[in-house]
Design a protein around this motif. Sequence first.
Motif, PDB file in Angstrom:
ATOM      1  N   ARG A 195       8.635   2.909  -3.331  1.00 11.48           N
ATOM      2  CA  ARG A 195       8.545   1.445  -3.283  1.00 11.48           C
ATOM      3  C   ARG A 195       9.254   0.930  -2.040  1.00 11.48           C
ATOM      4  NH1 ARG A 195      13.157  -1.397  -5.428  1.00 11.48           N
ATOM      5  NH2 ARG A 195      14.783   0.049  -6.155  1.00 11.48           N
ATOM      6  N   ALA A 231       3.629  -1.108   1.926  1.00 10.94           N
ATOM      7  CA  ALA A 231       2.840  -1.039   0.692  1.00 10.94           C
ATOM      8  C   ALA A 231       1.540  -0.283   0.920  1.00 10.94           C
ATOM      9  CB  ALA A 231       2.555  -2.453   0.189  1.00 10.94           C
ATOM     10  N   LEU A 232       0.916  -0.485   2.083  1.00  9.01           N
ATOM     11  CA  LEU A 232      -0.346   0.191   2.380  1.00  9.01           C
ATOM     12  C   LEU A 232      -0.152   1.703   2.492  1.00  9.01           C
ATOM     13  CD1 LEU A 232      -3.334  -0.258   2.956  1.00  9.01           C
ATOM     14  CD2 LEU A 232      -2.767  -0.455   5.389  1.00  9.01           C
ATOM     15  N   GLU A 267       7.511   8.167  -7.278  1.00  7.27           N
ATOM     16  CA  GLU A 267       6.859   6.979  -6.736  1.00  7.27           C
ATOM     17  C   GLU A 267       7.711   6.382  -5.618  1.00  7.27           C
ATOM     18  OE1 GLU A 267       3.831   5.912  -7.536  1.00  7.27           O
ATOM     19  OE2 GLU A 267       3.657   7.621  -8.912  1.00  7.27           O
ATOM     20  N   HIS A 302       2.081   3.463   0.900  1.00 11.07           N
ATOM     21  CA  HIS A 302       2.253   3.967  -0.467  1.00 11.07           C
ATOM     22  C   HIS A 302       0.911   4.027  -1.189  1.00 11.07           C
ATOM     23  CE1 HIS A 302       6.413   1.796  -0.041  1.00 11.07           C
ATOM     24  NE2 HIS A 302       6.289   2.838   0.761  1.00 11.07           N
ATOM     25  N   GLU A 303       0.086   2.997  -0.965  1.00 15.99           N
ATOM     26  CA  GLU A 303      -1.221   2.927  -1.625  1.00 15.99           C
ATOM     27  C   GLU A 303      -2.164   4.020  -1.141  1.00 15.99           C
ATOM     28  OE1 GLU A 303      -5.044  -0.076  -1.335  1.00 15.99           O
ATOM     29  OE2 GLU A 303      -3.027  -0.950  -1.258  1.00 15.99           O
ATOM     30  N   LEU A 304      -2.218   4.219   0.167  1.00 17.73           N
ATOM     31  CA  LEU A 304      -3.125   5.217   0.748  1.00 17.73           C
ATOM     32  C   LEU A 304      -2.569   6.633   0.685  1.00 17.73           C
ATOM     33  CD1 LEU A 304      -4.230   3.318   3.999  1.00 17.73           C
ATOM     34  CD2 LEU A 304      -5.543   3.590   1.877  1.00 17.73           C
ATOM     35  N   ARG A 305      -1.253   6.736   0.423  1.00 16.04           N
ATOM     36  CA  ARG A 305      -0.554   8.030   0.495  1.00 16.04           C
ATOM     37  C   ARG A 305      -0.745   8.638   1.883  1.00 16.04           C
ATOM     38  NH1 ARG A 305       2.968   8.604  -3.595  1.00 16.04           N
ATOM     39  NH2 ARG A 305       2.762  10.878  -3.587  1.00 16.04           N
TER      40      ARG A 305
END
Length: 239
Positions: free
Chosen positions: A68, A82-83, A66, A85-88
């Motif tokens: 962060r 953060a975006l 993961e 990480h969220e969207l990969r």
Amino acid sequence: MTDRTAPPRGDAGDSDLALPEVLSDIVRTIEPEPDVERTVQRIVTAAVDTVPGVENAGVSLLARGEVRSVSPTSPVVARLDALQHELREGPCVGAVFDEPVFRTGNIGADSRWPRFGAAANELGIRSMLSVRLFTGSANLGALNLYASARAAFDDDAVQLAGLFAAHAAVALAGSARQEQLREALRTRDTIATAKGILMQRHSIGDDEAFHLLVKVSQRANRKLHDVASWLVQEVTRGA
């Protein structure tokens, strides 16, 4: 001439950016702090002050698969890290999992990351440079550099960011080892205290007390350190 948001810092106006001097300054700046968070803070601050064209920076740390975001220099960086990480999707994700370096000078039109690129463009980011943070034994994450101008990062900036990231990775690895050592010592001390409590209360030996803690840990499906911490806290509250 490649468009930049700011001229190179210090005496780095020539083509080689006075790399030996710059690198020496960087190494002194990002010596390992007592914990990872403080080391990352030093890294992003030094990146903004050192790499030509950078307006903001952040670090994405990889742990157990993961990613962060740590110590972003602005709310926009926090949101974009953060975006990704969220969207990969995005230069950061690419640098962590695919290739060591990703650069874009017009992210809103970059077909590699259509969803992230559109979001970054809306937030005023046009250029990004992400460089993997790694040592010989570990992939630690990526250093992410942001600028509002198009084509903000030329080849010199990429070269300097790469040298910067290499030494930042060493500093991060050193901080992580220090943090792990401190945690191991805290765990050992807590377990030793819990064993002492059991030995006194139940008139048993050191090995028996340890095995009792292990049994409780297994039956409760909790880590041994968590069981020991709970016991110490209960005794402290009841004292």
